[in-house]
Motif scaffolding. Structure first.
Motif, PDB file in Angstrom:
ATOM      1  N   TRP A 101       9.564  -5.758  -9.443  1.00 49.18           N
ATOM      2  CA  TRP A 101       8.262  -5.331  -8.968  1.00 49.18           C
ATOM      3  C   TRP A 101       7.210  -5.310 -10.066  1.00 49.18           C
ATOM      4  CZ3 TRP A 101       7.082  -3.627  -3.882  1.00 49.18           C
ATOM      5  CH2 TRP A 101       8.173  -3.704  -3.002  1.00 49.18           C
ATOM      6  N   ARG A 102       5.974  -5.596  -9.664  1.00 47.31           N
ATOM      7  CA  ARG A 102       4.802  -5.371 -10.495  1.00 47.31           C
ATOM      8  C   ARG A 102       4.039  -4.199  -9.889  1.00 47.31           C
ATOM      9  NH1 ARG A 102       8.236  -9.222 -11.968  1.00 47.31           N
ATOM     10  NH2 ARG A 102       7.535 -10.247 -13.870  1.00 47.31           N
ATOM     11  N   TYR A 120       3.086  10.222  -7.908  1.00 45.40           N
ATOM     12  CA  TYR A 120       2.547   9.234  -8.842  1.00 45.40           C
ATOM     13  C   TYR A 120       3.722   8.606  -9.579  1.00 45.40           C
ATOM     14  CZ  TYR A 120      -1.116   7.217 -11.791  1.00 45.40           C
ATOM     15  OH  TYR A 120      -1.989   6.353 -12.424  1.00 45.40           O
ATOM     16  N   ASP A 121       4.205   7.492  -9.047  1.00 40.69           N
ATOM     17  CA  ASP A 121       5.466   6.911  -9.516  1.00 40.69           C
ATOM     18  C   ASP A 121       5.256   5.661 -10.345  1.00 40.69           C
ATOM     19  OD1 ASP A 121       7.405   8.711  -8.155  1.00 40.69           O
ATOM     20  OD2 ASP A 121       6.344   8.001  -6.386  1.00 40.69           O
ATOM     21  N   ASP A 154       0.834  -1.189   0.000  1.00 42.02           N
ATOM     22  CA  ASP A 154       0.000   0.000   0.000  1.00 42.02           C
ATOM     23  C   ASP A 154       0.877   1.251   0.000  1.00 42.02           C
ATOM     24  OD1 ASP A 154      -2.720   1.231   0.445  1.00 42.02           O
ATOM     25  OD2 ASP A 154      -1.701   1.947   2.251  1.00 42.02           O
ATOM     26  N   LEU A 155       0.534   2.218  -0.862  1.00 43.36           N
ATOM     27  CA  LEU A 155       1.287   3.486  -0.942  1.00 43.36           C
ATOM     28  C   LEU A 155       2.791   3.236  -0.949  1.00 43.36           C
ATOM     29  CD1 LEU A 155      -0.784   5.706   1.539  1.00 43.36           C
ATOM     30  CD2 LEU A 155      -1.160   5.348  -0.902  1.00 43.36           C
ATOM     31  N   ALA A 156       3.224   2.368  -1.856  1.00 45.12           N
ATOM     32  CA  ALA A 156       4.604   1.868  -1.840  1.00 45.12           C
ATOM     33  C   ALA A 156       5.682   2.944  -1.991  1.00 45.12           C
ATOM     34  CB  ALA A 156       4.776   0.809  -2.933  1.00 45.12           C
ATOM     35  N   PRO A 172       1.713   2.192  -6.832  1.00 48.89           N
ATOM     36  CA  PRO A 172       2.822   3.101  -7.134  1.00 48.89           C
ATOM     37  C   PRO A 172       2.491   4.576  -6.962  1.00 48.89           C
ATOM     38  CG  PRO A 172       1.794   2.401  -9.167  1.00 48.89           C
ATOM     39  CD  PRO A 172       1.052   1.705  -8.054  1.00 48.89           C
ATOM     40  N   TRP A 173       1.730   4.910  -5.936  1.00 44.29           N
ATOM     41  CA  TRP A 173       1.457   6.313  -5.644  1.00 44.29           C
ATOM     42  C   TRP A 173       1.239   6.485  -4.145  1.00 44.29           C
ATOM     43  CZ3 TRP A 173      -1.700   3.573  -9.189  1.00 44.29           C
ATOM     44  CH2 TRP A 173      -2.853   3.002  -8.641  1.00 44.29           C
ATOM     45  N   ASP A 174       1.519   7.676  -3.667  1.00 40.69           N
ATOM     46  CA  ASP A 174       1.183   8.074  -2.302  1.00 40.69           C
ATOM     47  C   ASP A 174       0.783   9.544  -2.373  1.00 40.69           C
ATOM     48  OD1 ASP A 174       3.602   9.378  -2.609  1.00 40.69           O
ATOM     49  OD2 ASP A 174       4.650   8.301  -1.017  1.00 40.69           O
TER      50      ASP A 174
END
Length: 719
Positions: free
Chosen positions: A414-415, A405-406, A359-361, A396-398
Motif C-alpha cells: 500500500w501507498r 490516524y493510522d 477513502d477512510l481506508a 490512512p485515517w477515519d
C-alpha cells in the motif's frame, strides 16, 4: 400495475448480479431473506421518462444456495430495468430490516437509472417510530438497476504502467474538469466523454502528470437534506452502487440512453490510456448512502442489513460509525467482503482502470473495532492475483476511536496519503518554529513512517492540497474559511487560521500581495515536486483555481467548484509544467530507496554558511533554511532495472524566511561547478545563468527555493 408471473428457472448462483446470456438473463443476489422477488419494469426507467412505479412484473426466485438467491429469466436482455423486494423478519433491535414494500437496487448492478425522490416512502420504518415497519410503497421514489452487456471493443493501444517512483498523481473531478471548458463540445462538458476529449487530454499531457485520480465515480446519491437546500453531493462520497458508473457524468444518459454510461466510461479510460495516462479511482468502501438507522432504505440495508453493516453490539438497531457518515461497511462479513473484492476486480478487468485510492481506508481493517494490519481485507488484497498488482493508495485515517490516524501502518503493498507531509510543509512555509528537522524528514520520503517493513519512499503520497480543503490559491489568500454557501452558517469544514502573512484577504489587485501569494504557491509546488515519494497535485492548482475561500465545497456543483478556463493563471501554469518536466527529467528526485546509513553521503544537509547541519542546529526552533545536496550517482543494485543510475548532482537551497538570505556553496564533489536551474521566486521559474564554485555566494529570495545543477562527467565517476 403489478403482476406476478411464474417462478424463474433455476439459473446459477454465480456470478452475483444480472448476467445477460443467449435467451435471457441470470439473476443472483446474496441475502438472508426468507423470500426474494425480482421486479422487472417497463415504465420510464428505460426511455428516460419519469418513474411512476407502474409496469412492474414480479418473478419469484425460488433457488437458494449458500446464501444466494438466483434464477434465470428467459427473454430478458440488456436494457431491462429491475430491482428486488425482500421478505423476512422486521426486528430492528436484532438488526433485521426486511420490508417487501421497499424496492431495492441490486448491490451488483452494472448501471443505475433514475433519481431518489426523498420522502417517507423511501424509509423502511415509520417516520414517527423507528422500530415500526412502514408499508408505504417506494417503487415510484427510487432508481432502477439495469441489465448491462459490459462488452466493449478496446483499442490495441498499450496500457500505461507507471512505476510509483515515476508517478505524478492529478486529483480531479470528472464533471468539474470540463463543465465549462470552451474547447469541449457543449454536449460533452462535465462528462466521461468530456474527460476523454482531445481538449482535456491535451491539458493533462501538456502538464506532464502521469496518472489521473478521479473523485468518486461509483453511482451515488445526495444526502436527503441537500436537495432541500437546493444543493447536492458534488464530490460523490455517498455511494449506492459499487459496480455502476455514476449516471450523472454521462453524455449518453443526458441524451436519453440509460445504461450508456458504462461504454462511455470505458471509452474515456481507453482515451486516457491512449494518451499515456493511468486512471485511479477514489473508492468509498467505508460507508454507503443509506446513512444511519433513520436513513433511507435503497439497497444494502434492505438486502441484508446485518451482513453489509457493522451493527452496534449494545443496540443492533444502530450502527457502528467510524466514518462520520452514519454507517460503516462490515468488512468482517463474507458477503460484504466479497462485494468489495468483486467490485475491485470488475473495475480492473472490465473497466480497465489502473488502481484505487481508498477513502477512510482504516474502516476496512476494523473487523473487531481496532485497526488490524492482518485483517481479512488486507490478506485478500495481497493474495488476489489481479488486485494486488494494481495501484493501491490509502487515506490512512477515519474517525474510529483511539487509533483513527493510522499513517505508516499499512501493509507493504500500500501507498498512503501522507497527512504529516501536508501539515509539515504548510506550517514550514507559513513560518512556524521548530520544523526544519521535520521538513528534512518529509522531503526525504518520511523514513520515520515508511523506512521499515520493506517499504520505500514511494509509500508516501505527498500532498499539499486536495479536494477536501482550500485550493492552493485560496490557501495563501484567506485567513479563514468562507463556507456560507453550504447552508451551515460557516460551521462546516476545518478551522485553520493560518496567518500566511500574504496581505489582504480574498480577491485583490494589489501587485505586492499578488506577488507574495504567487511566491508562496510556487514554493510549495516546488517542494512537492522535488520531495522523495509520489507527488499528488490537486487539479486546478496549476491554473490558480479559487473556491472563494470555501474549504468544504462538497455540496457545490457549479462555477465555484468547476475549473474556470476563462481565467487561467498562465504564469503559474507555465511554472508548473516546467517543474513537472524537471522532476521527470531527473531521476535523482525519483529515487526508489531511502538514503541513510551507508548512503548518507548521497543526501546531505548544509547550513546557509556551507557547513553540515548539526544536531543542535536541527533542534533550533528559529531555523528556517537549509541547503540539500543530492548526489546523482546511485549504486547498480539499487538503481532501476539494475542499471547504473546517472544524473547530475543538485543543490536545493531552501529559504522560508520573510527576507532574502545569502547561501554559500558547500564543498561536495571535487571541482564541482554549479549552474542555477530553477528559482521559485521567479514567476517563470527560470533562474539567472551563472557558474558557481565552492565558497561562492548565492542569494535566495524570501520564501523561495533555488535549485543548482552540478553536471557530472564520466571521468568524475571513474575517478
Amino acid at each position: 400495475m403489478t403482476t406476478t408471473v411464474a417462478s424463474a428457472l433455476p439459473g446459477s448462483m454465480f456470478p452475483l448480479g444480472a448476467g445477460p446470456t443467449t435467451g435471457g438473463t441470470n439473476f443472483a443476489v446474496a441475502s438472508g431473506a426468507e423470500a426474494v422477488r425480482l421486479c422487472l419494469f417497463d415504465d420510464g426507467s428505460i426511455d428516460g421518462g419519469p418513474i411512476d412505479g407502474s409496469g412492474e412484473r414480479q418473478v419469484e426466485l425460488t433457488e437458494y444456495d449458500a446464501g444466494v438467491w438466483h434464477g434465470f429469466v428467459p427473454g430478458v436482455g440488456p436494457g431491462q430495468a429491475y430491482g428486488y423486494r425482500m421478505s423476512g423478519p422486521w426486528d430492528p433491535r436484532r438488526g433485521l430490516r426486511y420490508n417487501p414494500a421497499k424496492l431495492l437496487l441490486d448491490p451488483y448492478a452494472r448501471a443505475i437509472s433514475g433519481e431518489v425522490r426523498f420522502g417517507p416512502e423511501v424509509l423502511a420504518h415509520r417516520p414517527d417510530d423507528p422500530y415500526a415497519r412502514s408499508d408505504l410503497e417506494s417503487a415510484a421514489h427510487v432508481p432502477r438497476s439495469l441489465v448491462i452487456d459490459t462488452g466493449f471493443r478496446w483499442s490495441e493501444r498499450p496500457r500505461p504502467r507507471r512505476r510509483y517512483s515515476d508517478t505524478i498523481l492529478y486529483e480531479v473531478h470528472v464533471k468539474g474538469f470540463t463543465a465549462s471548458h470552451p474547447d469541449v463540445p457543449a454536449a460533452l462538458r462535465g462528462t466521461y466523454a468530456g474527460l476523454g476529449h482531445d481538449a482535456a487530454l491535451s491539458h493533462l499531457v501538456g502538464l506532464g502528470v502521469t496518472t489521473v485520480e478521479l473523485l468518486p465515480v461509483h453511482h451515488n446519491v445526495p444526502e436527503a437534506f441537500l436537495p432541500e437546500r437546493g444543493l447536492t453531493n458534488y464530490w460523490g462520497y455517498n455511494t449506492i452502487g459499487y459496480f455502476a458508473p455514476h449516471a450523472g457524468y454521462s453524455a449518453a444518459v443526458r441524451a436519453g440512453r440509460p445504461g450508456g454510461q458504462v461504454a462511455e466510461f470505458q471509452a474515456m479510460v481507453d482515451a486516457l490510456h491512449g494518451a499515456g495516462l493511468e486512471v485511479v479511482l477514489d473508492v468509498v468502501f467505508n460507508h454507503t448512502a443509506e446513512g444511519d438507522h433513520l436513513g433511507p432504505t435503497l439497497c444494502h440495508r434492505g438486502i441484508d442489513n446485518a451482513a453489509y453493516y457493522r451493527l452496534d453490539p449494545a443496540d443492533r438497531s444502530r450502527y457502528v460509525d467510524t466514518t462520520g457518515c452514519g454507517n460503516s461497511l462490515n468488512a468482517a462479513d463474507p458477503f460484504a467482503l466479497q462485494m468489495i473484492m468483486d467490485s475491485l476486480r470488475y473495475w480492473l478487468t472490465e473497466m480497465r482502470v489502473d488502481g484505487f485510492r481508498f477513502d477512510l481506508a482504516p474502516t476496512l481493517a476494523r473487523e473487531q473495532g481496532g485497526f488490524d494490519r492482518l485483517s481479512a481485507f488486507f490478506d485478500l488484497v495481497a493474495q488476489d492475483p489481479i488486485v494486488s498488482r494494481a495501484k493501491l493508495i490509502a487515506e490512512p485515517w477515519d474517525v474510529g476511536q483511539g487509533d483513527s490516524y493510522d499513517i505508516g501502518r499499512f501493509p507493504p503493498l500500500w501507498r498512503e496519503w501522507n497527512g504529516r507531509y501536508r501539515d509539515t510543509m504548510r506550517d514550514f512555509w507559513r513560518g512556524h518554529d521548530g520544523l526544519l528537522g521535520d521538513f528534512a524528514t518529509r522531503f526525504g520520503g518520511s523514513a520515520d513512517l515508511y523506512g521499515g517493513r520493506g517499504r520505500r519512499p514511494t509509500a508516501s503520497v505527498n500532498l499539499i492540497t486536495v479536494h477536501d480543503g482550500f485550493t492552493l490559491a485560496d490557501l495563501v489568500s484567506y485567513e479563514s474559511k468562507h463556507n456560507e454557501a453550504n447552508g451551515d452558517d460557516n460551521r462546516d469544514g476545518s478551522d485553520d487560521n493560518r496567518s500566511w502573512n500574504c496581505g489582504a484577504e480574498g480577491p485583490t489587485t494589489d501587485p505586492d500581495v499578488l506577488a507574495l501569494r504567487g511566491r508562496q504557491q510556487r514554493a510549495m509546488l516546488t517542494t512537492l515536486l522535488l520531495s522523495f515519494g509520489v507527488p499528488m497535485l490537486l487539479g486546478g492548482d496549476e491554473l490558480g483555481r479559487t473556491q472563494q475561500g470555501n474549504n468544504n465545497a462538497y455540496c457545490q456543483d457549479g462555477p465555484l467548484t468547476w475549473f474556470d478556463w476563462d481565467h487561467v493563471d498562465e504564469e503559474l501554469l507555465t511554472f508548473t509544467r516546467h517543474l513537472i518536466a524537471f522532476r521527470r527529467g531527473h531521476p535523482v528526485f525519483r529515487r526508489r530507496r531511502f538514503l541513510f546509513g551507508v548512503d548518507w553521503q548521497q543526501l546531505r544537509w548544509y547550513t546557509p554558511s556551507g557547513e553540515i547541519v548539526t544536531g543542535e542546529e536541527w533542534a533550533d526552533p528559529g531555523a528556517r533554511s537549509v541547503a540539500i545536496y543530492l548526489d546523482g550517482v546511485d549504486e547498480p543494485d539499487h538503481a532501476e532495472d539494475g542499471a547504473l543510475l546517472l544524473d547530475d548532482d543538485f543543490l536545493v537551497l531552501v529559504n522560508a524566511w520573510w527576507a532574502p538570505l545569502r547561501f554559500v556553496i558547500p564543498p561536495t564533489r571535487d571541482g564541482q561547478v554549479w549552474e542555477p536551474e530553477l528559482d521559485s521566486s521567479e514567476p517563470t521559474g527560470v533562474a539567472s545563468p551563472a557558474k558557481l564554485g565552492v565558497g561562492d555566494p548565492v542569494t535566495v529570495n524570501a520564501r523561495s527555493l533555488v535549485v543548482l545543477r552540478g553536471p557530472v562527467t564520466g571521468a568524475e565517476l571513474i575517478g
